[in-house]
Design a protein around this motif. Sequence first.
Motif, mmCIF file in Angstrom:
data_model
loop_
_atom_site.group_PDB
_atom_site.id
_atom_site.type_symbol
_atom_site.label_atom_id
_atom_site.label_comp_id
_atom_site.label_asym_id
_atom_site.label_seq_id
_atom_site.Cartn_x
_atom_site.Cartn_y
_atom_site.Cartn_z
ATOM 1 N N GLU A 190 0.850 -1.185 0.000
ATOM 2 C CA GLU A 190 0.000 0.000 0.000
ATOM 3 C C GLU A 190 0.892 1.243 0.000
ATOM 4 O OE1 GLU A 190 -3.149 0.537 -0.180
ATOM 5 O OE2 GLU A 190 -4.078 -1.416 0.171
ATOM 6 N N PRO A 191 0.574 2.244 -0.800
ATOM 7 C CA PRO A 191 1.376 3.469 -0.776
ATOM 8 C C PRO A 191 1.132 4.262 0.499
ATOM 9 C CG PRO A 191 -0.544 3.764 -2.166
ATOM 10 C CD PRO A 191 -0.525 2.309 -1.759
ATOM 11 N N VAL A 192 2.110 5.047 0.887
ATOM 12 C CA VAL A 192 1.932 5.974 1.999
ATOM 13 C C VAL A 192 0.883 7.006 1.593
ATOM 14 C CG1 VAL A 192 3.061 7.693 3.462
ATOM 15 C CG2 VAL A 192 4.316 5.654 2.726
ATOM 16 N N HIS A 193 -0.049 7.286 2.490
ATOM 17 C CA HIS A 193 -1.100 8.259 2.208
ATOM 18 C C HIS A 193 -0.939 9.435 3.160
ATOM 19 C CE1 HIS A 193 -5.704 9.209 1.985
ATOM 20 N NE2 HIS A 193 -4.962 10.100 1.338
ATOM 21 N N VAL A 194 -0.740 10.624 2.592
ATOM 22 C CA VAL A 194 -0.494 11.839 3.361
ATOM 23 C C VAL A 194 -1.570 12.861 3.035
ATOM 24 C CG1 VAL A 194 1.184 13.655 3.880
ATOM 25 C CG2 VAL A 194 1.987 11.379 3.210
ATOM 26 N N VAL A 195 -2.127 13.503 4.066
ATOM 27 C CA VAL A 195 -3.140 14.546 3.882
ATOM 28 C C VAL A 195 -2.699 15.793 4.642
ATOM 29 C CG1 VAL A 195 -5.025 12.881 3.600
ATOM 30 C CG2 VAL A 195 -4.484 13.733 5.887
ATOM 31 N N GLY A 196 -3.470 16.885 4.500
ATOM 32 C CA GLY A 196 -3.256 18.040 5.358
ATOM 33 C C GLY A 196 -2.843 19.326 4.691
ATOM 34 N N SER A 197 -1.975 20.055 5.367
ATOM 35 C CA SER A 197 -1.651 21.456 5.099
ATOM 36 C C SER A 197 -1.225 21.748 3.663
ATOM 37 C CB SER A 197 -0.525 21.895 6.048
ATOM 38 O OG SER A 197 0.021 23.126 5.662
ATOM 39 N N SER A 198 -1.791 22.816 3.103
ATOM 40 C CA SER A 198 -1.372 23.280 1.780
ATOM 41 C C SER A 198 0.013 23.906 1.850
ATOM 42 C CB SER A 198 -2.379 24.293 1.228
ATOM 43 O OG SER A 198 -2.482 25.424 2.068
ATOM 44 N N THR A 199 0.395 24.435 3.010
ATOM 45 C CA THR A 199 1.725 25.029 3.176
ATOM 46 C C THR A 199 2.806 23.962 3.151
ATOM 47 O OG1 THR A 199 0.833 26.861 4.487
ATOM 48 C CG2 THR A 199 3.179 26.416 4.702
ATOM 49 N N VAL A 200 2.553 22.834 3.800
ATOM 50 C CA VAL A 200 3.548 21.759 3.854
ATOM 51 C C VAL A 200 3.537 20.931 2.564
ATOM 52 C CG1 VAL A 200 4.367 19.784 5.227
ATOM 53 C CG2 VAL A 200 3.255 21.699 6.369
#
Length: 343
Positions: free
Chosen positions: A26-36
């Motif tokens: 499974e791929p790493v799934h990252v969500v969140g900040s538009s700045t980061v």
Amino acid sequence: MRMISKFSLAAVSALALGACSEAAVEPVHVVGSSTVFPFAKVVAENAALNNEGMTGPLIESNGSGGGIKQFCAGVGNDTPDVVNASRRMKASEFATCMENGVTDVVEIQVGLDGIAFASAQGGITMNLTPEIVYRALAKAPFGGEQTAETWADVDPSLPAEPILVYGPPSTSGTRDALKELVLEAGCKTNPEMQALKESDEDRYDQICTEVRGDGKFVDQGENDNLIVQKIGGNDKAIGVFGFSYLEENADKVQGLPMNGSDPTYDNIASFAYPGARPLYMYVKKQHVGQIPALDLYLAEWAKSWDKDGPLAKIGLVASPDDVRAENVKKTTEFMTLTADDLK
């Protein structure tokens, strides 16, 4: 199956070169900040290129608040492994994580950023202070009626131009940082507000952090590039976004000083610029080992955030040496966050 995100490295990973490593089911799934997001995107690209067989991470930009809500919804393959945040996780959000079974959360500071105020190249210029920004943007400055129509109404030394500020939405960590680092700092210049905080904290928060809704402050959603476009097309407008976007668009926009300090790498690193802030990612320790590429992704971050690293080249300000060293340890030892840490 993982949900589709706004940035996928499937094509990159297919061409991956470098050291052999265990392929991720499974791929790493990252969500969140538009700045980061821009930094996470570069880290994801390099991780896929440097680890043959690694499934490219999926990076989604949906704001710090929205990302943390998604991250804290539970554990398992249908939930994110990592959330990026341009402000620290709130105690209430951490409690939600615990309630939903996300019991082992690792907090990693990835670097520093600044809440940059900017205008178009050749556009309006002024030396701002937190008090000036607060008086211009607060819905009820110091508890009174908001009557300022121009910057000169706020301070006679400023241009007699209409107040127009494009900024982040309420779900954004940049908006939270704007409130805490600038608006609240400006509000605190009034001794009566200090006293109000002790007697009625809810009223204090409303007066000190609620922005006006009459069109002088315009919410532009989670896309900081749209703010750059807006001020680029109006030389009387000001935009508020992360320092990295100022760096990336230096040919189009110019930073405005705050308390006499320009939003520069050195001024943010030294905290001379009032809008300096740390950036974070939160990792679901329960997914470590379950998502094989997660270790590789975190290791790539630890190789990338130094002063001369690839992220500095696109606007990330490196944390102090001792802070970086502590956070490198967290990428391998996975020390978990506690409620007491957030007090």
